[in-house]
Design an enzyme around this catalytic site. Sequence first.
Site, short mmCIF file in Angstrom:
data_model
loop_
_atom_site.label_atom_id
_atom_site.label_comp_id
_atom_site.label_asym_id
_atom_site.label_seq_id
_atom_site.Cartn_x
_atom_site.Cartn_y
_atom_site.Cartn_z
N ASP A 5 1.03 -1.78 -0.13
CA ASP A 5 -0.27 -0.02 0.13
C ASP A 5 0.71 0.81 -0.02
OD1 ASP A 5 -2.46 1.82 0.75
OD2 ASP A 5 -1.73 1.68 2.83
N ASP B 192 -0.02 5.08 1.06
CA ASP B 192 0.03 6.15 1.84
C ASP B 192 -0.22 5.13 3.44
OD1 ASP B 192 -0.61 9.05 2.52
OD2 ASP B 192 -1.91 9.28 1.44
N ASP C 286 -1.59 0.14 6.08
CA ASP C 286 -1.61 1.19 7.45
C ASP C 286 -2.90 0.58 7.64
OD1 ASP C 286 -2.31 2.80 5.04
OD2 ASP C 286 -2.33 3.97 7.11
MG LIG Z 1 -2.62 3.85 3.02
#
Ligand SMILES: [Mg+2]
Length: 260
Positions: free
Chosen positions: A12, A14, A208
Site C-alpha cells: 500500500d 499512503d 496501514d
Molecule cells: Mg494506506
Amino acid sequence: MLADAYDCLLLDLDGVLFRGDEAIPAAPPTLAELRRAGAKLVFLTNNSSRTPEQVAAKLTGVGIVAEPAEVVTSALATAELLATRGGGRAFVVGQEGVRRALEEAGIDVVDGQPARTDLVVVGFDGSVTYDRLKRACLLVQRGAALVATNADASYPAADGLWPGAGALLSVITTTTGVEAEIVGKPFAPLYEAARRRGGGGRPLVIGDRLDTDIEGATRLGWDSMLVLTGVSTREQAETMGPRPTLVAEDISRLLGPPSG
Ligand SMILES: [Mg+2]
C-alpha cells in the site's frame, strides 16, 4: 529476512511509504535494500484517478525508485477484469486514470448522452456533475452492469475529507437500488491483479489500514503486515478484526528476522 519468505510484496502507498508529500523515513532505505536483495515489489492503490506513470513519479519524487510497470491501481485492475469478460461500451464517472486504463484494455469509453451501454464504471471524479450521475443512473436502469474501481467513502485532503469514489457510487446505488461490483480493496480483484503483476506465488500484503489492506488479505487467506505509520493502531490490531499476520512499527520490519 522476513521478505524472503514471500514471492512478492504487495505494498500500500499512503501511510506505508509516504504521508502527503513526504516519505515515511524507513521507506526509501528499506525499499532500496529489498531491491538489492531481488524482492518482487508491487505498489497497489485504490486511487483510480492517477495513472501508473503518475504514481511512479510520485514515489520517485519522495525518494523511492518505482517503475510504472510495478504499479497496479484500482483503475487498471478494473480494466483487466472487464477486458477478460469481453469488454464492451462503458460510460465512465471518473478521471484520466480510469478512462485511460479502460481504453488501453480495449474498452470503448462513451461520452455524451448514450441511450445504452454495457457498463457503467465509477471511480473518483473531482469534477463530476449532476448530469453525468443522472446519465449513469439511467444507463444502469437500462441494464448496464455497474462496476466501481473502489468504494472509499472519502478522499483525505489537506483541509479535511472530500467525497470519495464510494460516496459518488452511493448516488447511483441509492437512486437505482442496484448493487455495484467493487474492484478495489478490501475486495479481491485488485489483490489478484497485484499478485499476477508480482509474478504470482505467495504474497505478503503490507498496509496501514485494518479495514481495507488487512481485511482484503485476510479474506483471501494471504499473510499481511500492518505497519503503524498510518491510520490503524496497535491497540486496534489487538482488539478488532481482522488480525494481521504481523504488526510492525514500520516497513523496515521486512528486513528483520523471518518469524515473530
Ligand atoms: Mg494506506
